[in-house]
Design an enzyme around this catalytic site. Structure first.
Site, PDB file in Angstrom:
ATOM      1  N   ARG A   1      49.415  68.820  22.349  1.00  0.00           N
ATOM      2  CA  ARG A   1      48.908  70.156  22.017  1.00  0.00           C
ATOM      3  C   ARG A   1      49.195  70.532  20.560  1.00  0.00           C
ATOM      4  NH1 ARG A   1      48.987  73.883  27.399  1.00  0.00           N
ATOM      5  NH2 ARG A   1      49.465  72.267  28.908  1.00  0.00           N
TER       6      ARG A   1
ATOM      7  N   GLU B   1      53.715  67.144  26.088  1.00  0.00           N
ATOM      8  CA  GLU B   1      52.950  68.380  25.915  1.00  0.00           C
ATOM      9  C   GLU B   1      52.900  68.802  24.445  1.00  0.00           C
ATOM     10  OE1 GLU B   1      51.148  69.701  28.057  1.00  0.00           O
ATOM     11  OE2 GLU B   1      51.891  69.118  30.029  1.00  0.00           O
TER      12      GLU B   1
ATOM     13  N   ASP C   1      34.483  55.054  50.911  1.00  0.00           N
ATOM     14  CA  ASP C   1      33.266  55.803  51.204  1.00  0.00           C
ATOM     15  C   ASP C   1      33.552  56.882  52.230  1.00  0.00           C
ATOM     16  OD1 ASP C   1      31.197  52.919  50.834  1.00  0.00           O
ATOM     17  OD2 ASP C   1      31.568  54.573  49.466  1.00  0.00           O
TER      18      ASP C   1
ATOM     19  N   GLU D   1      38.887  68.872  32.688  1.00  0.00           N
ATOM     20  CA  GLU D   1      38.592  67.436  32.798  1.00  0.00           C
ATOM     21  C   GLU D   1      37.141  67.110  33.141  1.00  0.00           C
ATOM     22  OE1 GLU D   1      41.271  68.887  34.059  1.00  0.00           O
ATOM     23  OE2 GLU D   1      42.839  67.995  32.806  1.00  0.00           O
TER      24      GLU D   1
END
Ligand code: DMJ
Length: 543
Positions: free
Chosen positions: A219, A215, A347, A445
């Protein structure tokens, strides 16, 4: 004809000198004006040539001396010029940015082998602010978030916008460091000055606190390196070097695979409290920052540490090329029977393609997709752009549609943290959300993927999808003092605000939206920049 006799007797020296000088004078007087001018010209040309040769030699020896010394900024620039295909004026001009003379470095140590210091390709550019109405709306959102953070959480990691408070995770002013490059790219000069001043005066790493390597790398280290590259302001680099040196002990494990945590003050690294293992994704997603730092400083220790991890993991045995989510730093081995979270696809009623999870070492398939996985279409597209097979783009497009459904099928137009897919064909719904997974943490994202895909396809539909999602954030997560995570995307009448604005909302979510809505496809040129896991752009080097 006179000759010059070699006189070894001290007594006769002056007499010979005088005779010789008289004889030379007589010859000189006998010459015509034209002959004298010729001789003058020859003497001047010869003198200039000798002067040029002597000064070139002296410059060479000065440069050689620089190579052995601790760097200062001017020396470094001089030295870098040797490795830089750009002309000298360009490089020096870049060191002065926006009329501001850059800081002298303080304490940035650079290893002796200066030839290893590489300048990135020319990436400096001016960011002059929004040029489209959609970008303007995103900047307005950023300013709203920043205002709340400044008022109630300044210098702390995260804003709690509902209770008008803050939360500290590592105590490193995460929101400021994480978002300063977004601020710069948006052209927000006042906010930039505030953030820069805080970093210069208050961001210190000698704090007796455990932090998470991953992290803090993505960051804080990534944030500092990114803004350093964008501005060439060496204050950021000095901080980055200090931080990286405190993170490096993580890599001192038996295998070279890093421990997940380190105390920034004692520099003691260890595994997380709840587990003996590190997370595979974490230990492998910190390559860019450490490699970049080695390139900038010429000190290979950062790159050596991470490339050892990369090599080690590439050499481990895998099932179908997939890796489990945990790895032990001491043994260097994957944990047996752990989950593979990005493993298979199947699927569902409407033929959507999705990424599921393989459990128990790959034996069971779970049709569950985290929102985190929606970064994948963008990464696939980036791969194709860089030479991977074209059919990856088809996969990317299909996954992009599936991720879009995770937003569009919710009445808030916001995706839940986790979505399940109906592979049994029991009813007509393709996807469903469990109560405990219905939260939205303002994650980036999917917007990241939309931006990559828009960059490479110019399909404006992706901009429109991004705009729909932005409206979802505006309608359901915007509160008086910023933006908040919410607990339930399924009920627009009660989204259950969670009172947390993570730094990645400013660092990533709003940055990707701003980039996506640009009418300048080169606002952040993906042939010049590579973007780290926290949306911090770093320069691409040619080697
Ligand atoms: C960010 O900190 C980074 O994108 C990280 O790689 C994953 N999680 C958050 C955003 O969701």
């Amino acid at each position: 004809m006179d000759h010059v006799a070699l006189d070894v007797s001290g007594n006769t020296e002056n007499i010979h000198d005088k005779r010789r000088s008289k004889s030379l004078k007589r010859h000189w007087n006998q010459l015509s004006k034209c002959q004298r001018s010729c001789i003058y010209t020859v003497v001047v040309v010869l003198s200039l040539t000798i002067f040029y040769l002597v000064s070139t030699e002296s410059e060479k020896s000065q440069l050689a001396n620089l190579e052995d010394s601790t760097v200062d900024s001017k020396k470094e620039v001089l030295n870098n010029i040797k490795n830089d295909p750009r002309d000298v004026d360009t490089v020096f001009n870049e060191v002065e940015h926006d009329g501001q003379v850059l800081e002298e470095p303080s304490g940035v140590e650079v290893e002796n082998n200066r030839n290893q210091v590489l300048l990135p390709p020319k990436v400096l550019r001016k960011f002059t602010g929004p040029t489209t109405p959609r970008q303007e709306a995103v900047v307005k959102a950023f300013k709203h978030a920043w205002k709340g953070y400044k008022q109630f959480a300044w210098g702390h990691d995260h804003l709690k916008p509902i209770t008008e408070g803050y939360s500290d995770w590592f105590g490193l002013g995460l929101t400021i460091v994480d978002s300063i490059d977004t601020i710069y790219i948006m052209g927000l000069t006042k906010e930039y000055a505030e953030a820069r001043e805080w970093i210069e005066k208050h961001l210190h790493f000698d704090v007796n606190r455990d932090v998470n390597l991953f992290e803090v790398t993505i960051r804080v280290l990534g944030g500092l390196l990114s803004i350093y590259h964008l501005t060439q302001d060496r204050m950021f680099l000095t901080k980055a070097v200090d931080l990286a040196d405190r993170l490096l002990p993580c890599f001192d494990s038996e295998s070279g695979v890093p421990y997940s945590d380190v105390n920034l003050f004692t520099r003691k690294a260890h595994a997380p409290k709840w587990s003996p293992d590190s997370s595979t994704s974490e230990v492998t997603t910190i390559q860019l920052e450490f490699r970049d730092l080695s390139r900038i400083t010429g000190n290979s220790k950062y790159e050596n540490a991470v490339s050892k991890v990369s090599l080690h993991i590439h050499n481990l045995e895998k099932k179908d090329g997939l890796v489990p989510i945990f790895i032990n730093a001491n043994t260097g081995q994957f944990r047996s029977y752990s989950t593979v979270t990005l493993g298979a696809r199947g699927d569902i009623p409407n033929g959507f393609l999705f990424i599921g999870e393989l459990l128990v070492g790959g034996k069971d398939f779970k049709p569950k997709m985290d929102h985190l996985t929606c970064y994948l279409p963008g990464t696939l597209a980036l791969g194709v752009h860089n030479g991977l097979p074209d059919n990856h783009l088809k996969l990317a497009e299909e996954l992009l549609i599936t991720c879009y459904q995770t937003y569009a099928q919710q009445p808030t137009f916001l995706a839940p943290e986790i979505t399940y897919f109906n592979i049994q064909g029991e009813n007509s719904n393709d996807i469903y959300v469990k109560t405990n997974d219905a939260h939205n943490l303002l994650r980036p994202e999917y917007l990241e993927s939309l931006w990559y895909m828009y960059q490479f396809t110019s399909n404006k539909t992706y901009q429109d999808w991004g705009w729909q999602i932005f409206q979802g954030f505006e309608n359901y997560t915007k509160v008086k003092n910023g933006y908040t995570s919410i607990g339930n995307v399924r009920n627009p009448l009660n989204v259950r605000p969670k009172d947390m604005m993570e730094s990645f909302f400013l660092s990533e979510t709003l940055k990707y939206l701003y980039l996506l809505f640009s009418d300048d496809p080169k606002l952040l040129d993906l042939d010049k920049y590579v973007v780290n896991s926290e949306a911090h752009p770093l320069p691409i080097y040619s080697s």
